[in-house]
Structure formats: structure tokens, C-alpha cells
Design an enzyme around this catalytic site. Structure first.
Site, PDB file in Angstrom:
ATOM      1  N   CYS A  99       0.815  -1.223   0.000  1.00 20.54           N
ATOM      2  CA  CYS A  99       0.000   0.000   0.000  1.00 20.54           C
ATOM      3  C   CYS A  99       0.846   1.269   0.000  1.00 20.54           C
ATOM      4  O   CYS A  99       0.355   2.350   0.335  1.00 20.54           O
ATOM      5  CB  CYS A  99      -0.931   0.000   1.200  1.00 20.54           C
ATOM      6  N   CYS A 144      -5.362   4.546   7.871  1.00 23.88           N
ATOM      7  CA  CYS A 144      -5.527   3.126   8.199  1.00 23.88           C
ATOM      8  C   CYS A 144      -6.665   2.914   9.192  1.00 23.88           C
ATOM      9  O   CYS A 144      -7.179   1.810   9.335  1.00 23.88           O
ATOM     10  CB  CYS A 144      -4.238   2.552   8.759  1.00 23.88           C
TER      11      CYS A 144
HETATM   12  S1  SF4 Z   1      -2.777  -3.340   6.959  1.00 26.82           S
HETATM   13 FE1  SF4 Z   1      -3.531  -1.633   5.686  1.00 26.82          FE
HETATM   14  S2  SF4 Z   1      -1.641  -0.689   4.969  1.00 26.82           S
HETATM   15 FE2  SF4 Z   1      -1.096  -2.767   5.678  1.00 26.82          FE
HETATM   16  S3  SF4 Z   1      -1.252  -4.138   3.883  1.00 26.82           S
HETATM   17 FE3  SF4 Z   1      -3.238  -4.135   4.877  1.00 26.82          FE
HETATM   18  S4  SF4 Z   1      -4.415  -2.535   3.803  1.00 26.82           S
HETATM   19 FE4  SF4 Z   1      -2.259  -2.182   3.376  1.00 26.82          FE
END
Ligand code: SF4
Length: 245
Positions: free
Chosen positions: A201, A224
Site C-alpha cells: 500500500c 488506516c
Molecule cells: S494493513 Fe492496511 S496498509 Fe497494511 S497491507 Fe493491509 S491494507 Fe495495506
């Protein structure tokens, strides 16, 4: 220890002209030991880690080990732990959520990033924060539209006080502090990766793009959930998902 709305308002006015160190000292005097900080261990995390370590070396520092970080971030976390002797506590998803991740974890950042962030970040952090009074974070007003309206002290709906000592700082302030104290920086180049999260991400940004433009690029998502009410306990809990380990 709970502050009244009036105390919060007075402190927020006072902190507009206070230094981060002054805010940190007040926070530690007021809330220790029921206090922790969280860090994503990127370059912009370094000044706050340095300040906290200078004032309270035993401070609990939560690191969300999502299993999706750049190896550079894991290396940098190890490096800072070793050179400063930080008291880092790694946080992981619960076992029942790990079962979900075993089946859907690889595709989830793409197919359902909100749920992915909830499982890998929000839920472990909520659990770690239980019983605490306050939480120190490194968010700044210049980072996103959402953060532009943040306060130095802010009670979240779960009753935890969020303390943001760097709220008025800019990216230049971060770099000036790093240069002044000759501090280490994350291995990924800051010009391309000024904001670093999980590898799936996080993209490199182009010249002229905003600091967090590389986060969840192409998606309708900028946070997030740790710094919003998006996944507050009153809105979503483990019980909303009936997965069983
Ligand atoms: S926790 Fe959030 S930032 Fe991390 S991989 Fe998953 S979607 Fe992406």
C-alpha cells in the site's frame, strides 16, 4: 486519570505555543505509567522517538508488525532499538484473525484494505491500549486533510486520550531536527517515500505530489483507521465477524 473538556480545551490552547518536549513532559508527568506511544519507524518518526527516549527511556513503544512491511522498515526498527535501547513492543493480529489472514491475507490489501487495516493494525492496537489513559502519536496537521483539524489532546470514542506533540510541525521541522541531532534515517529515499506504510500500500511519489500521495494510491482511502473513528469499537468489533479459529 481523565481530563475534563475544559481542561482539554485550556491545554490545547496552551500547547499551540509549546514545544514538543514541553508537551511530552506534561504528558509523562500526567499519565505515566498508563501511557504508551506508537511508531511506524520511518524517517518522520525519528525526532519523536529521539525526544521520548531522552525524557523517558523506558516508554513503551508499540510497533504494528503487520507482516507486510518493507524489509527496510524492519531493519530500521531493529537499528533504532539497538542504538537507543528502545522498549519496543511488537503487536500482532489475534490468532482468530490470523486464520482469516492465512486464507485471504495476500489479496486483502487489494480487495478489502479497510478490513485488512482493521485486522492488522486497528484491532491489535485497540487491544494493546486497553487499560491505558493516553497514547502519544506523531501525526502532523500538514499531512492530510483529516489531520489538518486534529488537536494536541483529543479523546477518542474508546475513552483514550490521543496526544500529538508534533501537530504543528512541518516536514522541514522534521529534517531540521534530524540534521541538528545527526540522527539516522530510514533506508528508503525520503524524496520518493516521505510516508511509508505496508509494502503493498506504499508507492513512490513523483515530484510535487503530497507527502502521503503514495499511500493506498488509486484507492478511496487515506488513513488506516488508527487516527480516525472509522473502526471504532462502537462501530465494529470482533463479534461483527463470525470467523472462528
Ligand atoms: S494493513 Fe492496511 S496498509 Fe497494511 S497491507 Fe493491509 S491494507 Fe495495506
Amino acid at each position: 486519570m481523565t481530563l475534563t473538556p475544559q481542561e482539554i480545551e485550556e491545554k490545547n490552547i496552551e500547547f499551540e505555543s509549546a514545544t514538543p518536549q514541553e508537551i511530552l513532559r506534561w504528558t509523562m508527568d500526567t499519565f505515566c505509567p498508563n501511557l504508551a506511544m506508537s511508531s511506524s519507524f520511518q524517517t518522520q518518526s525519528v525526532p519523536l522517538l529521539h525526544m521520548v527516549n531522552a525524557i523517558q527511556p523506558k516508554m513503551r513503544i508499540y510497533f504494528l508488525d503487520t507482516g507486510m512491511h518493507f524489509w527496510d522498515t524492519l531493519f530500521f526498527r531493529e537499528h533504532l532499538e539497538q542504538i537507543w535501547g528502545l522498549n519496543i513492543v511488537d503487536l500482532y493480529p489475534d490468532e482468530k484473525w490470523r486464520t482469516v489472514l492465512r486464507y485471504f491475507g495476500t489479496e486483502m490489501p487489494e480487495t478489502d484494505p479497510n478490513l485488512c487495516c482493521y485486522i492488522r493494525k486497528v484491532q491489535p492496537m485497540q487491544k494493546a491500549m486497553e487499560g491505558l489513559d493516553a497514547w502519544i502519536t506523531g501525526i502532523r496537521r500538514d499531512q492530510t486533510e483529516n489531520r489538518a483539524h486534529a488537536k494536541f489532546l483529543e479523546y477518542k470514542r474508546d475513552g483514550l486520550l490521543r496526544v500529538a506533540p508534533l501537530l504543528n510541525w512541518s516536514a522541514d521541522d522534521i529534517w531540521n531536527y534530524i540534521a541538528e541531532h545527526n540522527l539516522p534515517t530510514h533506508p528508503l529515499p525520503y524524496t520518493q517515500y516521505p510516508s511509508i506504510g505496508c509494502k503493498p500500500c506504499t508507492r513512490a511519489i513523483s515530484p510535487g505530489e503530497s507527502e502521503r500521495a503514495g499511500r493506498w494510491k488509486g484507492k478511496d482511502k487515506t488513513e488506516c483507521g488508527l487516527h480516525t473513528e472509522m473502526f471504532n469499537k462502537t462501530q465494529l468489533s470482533d463479534e461483527d465477524f463470525k470467523f472462528k479459529s
